[in-house]
Structure formats: structure tokens, C-alpha cells
Design a protein around this motif. Sequence first.
Motif: not given
Length: 374
Positions: A12-25
Motif C-alpha cells: 500500500x505504501x509503495x502504491x501511494x508513493x507511486x501515485x504521489x510521484x506521478x502527481x508531482x511529475x
Amino acid sequence: MGKLSPVFVLVLLVVLASVVDAGRKNGRRKKKHQEEEEHEKCEEALVHKLEHRFFKHCVAFGYKSKIDCVHEDIRTGRRMRKKNARKCKVWESELKACNYKCPIDGGWSDDFGPWSECTAECEGGEMTRSKTCDNPAPQYDGVDCVGEAEVEVAGCNFDSCAAPTVNGGWGNWSDWSVCTCDCGGGNQTKTRLCDSPRPTAGGTPCDGIISTTRECNIQPCPIDGGYSKWGEWSECSAKCGGGMHSRSRTCDNPEPQFGGVTCEGTTGQTEECNTQGCPVDGEWGDYGPWSDCSEACGGGSQNTTRACDNPAPENGGAECLGESVVTQQCNNDPCPVDGGWVPLVTGVRAARSAEGVSRRGAENATIRFLSSVE
């Protein structure tokens, strides 16, 4: 709700981190895209809306620009529609967002500038003055002032070139020059020129001196001290065997004066003298033993000697006085005389002869004994 497993939490943490990073990009891409659009938009506004729309359809129809844009040929008699006015407002805001500056055309000044110098110093010349393109000055690609600058010409310096008579007048004195010497007395001068004014057209020259001189730095120069020659050596403290004598010099050739430095080095010297040995007179040593007597009896001689070595004479000292050898008599006792028979003789004569010999011998023996006693 049951307890979540660690694996599920990690996923779950990995998925959330990916979502946040994608939002930033995605945000960065949008920002970059907006910047590119703004850049293109500004370029378009500068090229098209500025040149073909805003000025042509807005400013030329009397639109009151808030960024001070004006048009040289405003069309009068026609009222701008509200729809067009709204478009002009939008175009103007876009120009303002692009930091657009409206061109300012140059305009001639109302007043003339300063007069130029006269073309002649006497008997009439001309001087000019003109208007300048600074009301306003052209800016932001605005055009220069139209036409030639308006120029005024006036006459000047109408006086005759025949100069009037002017008598000379002295200018101010210069500063005193550097003194020719640092000490001991020197000179310095100051000068003035006959140039206030210069004599012209037969005017009289200045009356008086052009330069004056005075003494300076009259204080004595420093004199460094110098040594005199060495004096004579003093009398030696000993005539022989080594003594000491000295000599001196003084700091008076010359003496230090007026702040000069004193002499360096010693003022006195000391040395050994009369180092030769002192004279030593000779003295006799003790007598030695007597030598053997030269005779065993009947009187002989023997001697004893002494040496001049107590001490021996040195360095020119006197020799010993007296004799080095003493002689005395010895073994003065008479030597023994053994008896001996004389030859026999016959008769009375022989007897008498024997008797006489016997008497003389006794007398001689007595004499020798007395002599030895005396």
C-alpha cells in the motif's frame, strides 16, 4: 476489522508513493506546458495582436489604453462597440502580462536649446540654437521626430577687431619652490605672470619683479662623529716578564653635532708589552765534596768546587762573583823513613864517620817535626 499484514501495508505504501510521484511529475509537465504556451502566447501577441489588432482596431478608434499606447491617426466620428471594447481590454491584458511596452514616438521640444559659440570673436559672427527630439524622446521602438529640427540663427560679437589698449596686471604668486638644500641654508623661489590681464594693443607691462627668492632650511646639517687618530701607547706596567699598556682615541674628528650619530667602535685598546724575560743574576750553589789528596803523606793538596747555578744567570743577568774552586793542603804528616845499614869501615875513622852521620840525621829529623807542628 482484522489486523493488516505487514506485506499488505508495504504494498500500500509503495502504491501511494507511486501515485504521489506521478502527481508531482504531472504537475511539473503542466507547469512547463503552461510556460511554453505563455511564451508562444506572448510571441503571438507581440507579432499579431500588437501590430494588426490592438493598434488597428483599438487604439486607432480612440480606445483609452491603460498601458499608455497611442495612435498617430485616431479615427474620429465612429463610436467603438462594447463588444470590440471588451476584446480590446482582453488584448491589452494579454500584452500587459507579456510585459509589453507601448512604443513612444519622439516629439520636438517646445523650447530651443542653448546658443552655440559665436563663429567670430569680433566684427560680427553667427550663433545658433535648435529644438531637440526629447518631448518625449523615442522609446521602445518608437519612431524619431518627424522632419528637421527647428533652428534659430542670430548675430553676435559685433565689436571691432581692433583690440583696445589693455595694461598688464600681475597674476597670483605661485607656491614656493622646493628648497635647494635640506639643511645648512638653501634658496627657494616663487614667480608670478603678467597675465591678469596681459598687456595688449600697446598697453603697459606689469611693474615690479616676476620672481622673488628667500632663504630656507637654515638649520645646521647633522654632523656625524668621527674618531681621532690613536694616541701614544702608555708606559708598560712592567719592564720585563710581561706587562700591559694602553692607548685611546676620542670621537672629536669631528664631534657629533645637530643630531648626527656618534662614533661606532671602541675608544680604547690594551695590549701586552715587555714580554721578554727579566735578567737573573747568578748565585753560587753549595760546594761539592773534597777531592782525594794528591799525596798520601809529607804534604799534598785537594780541592772542592761549586757551580753558579743557584740560580744560573739568565737574560743578561750577572755572573757569580768569586772562585768556583777552593784548594787546601792535606796529608802534611812526614812520611815514615825506614832505617838502613851503612857499610862497615875499619879503624877509628870509620867509627867517627858513623857517629857524625848519626848525629846529623837526628838533627834533621828534629827540624822536620818542628816545621810540621808550626
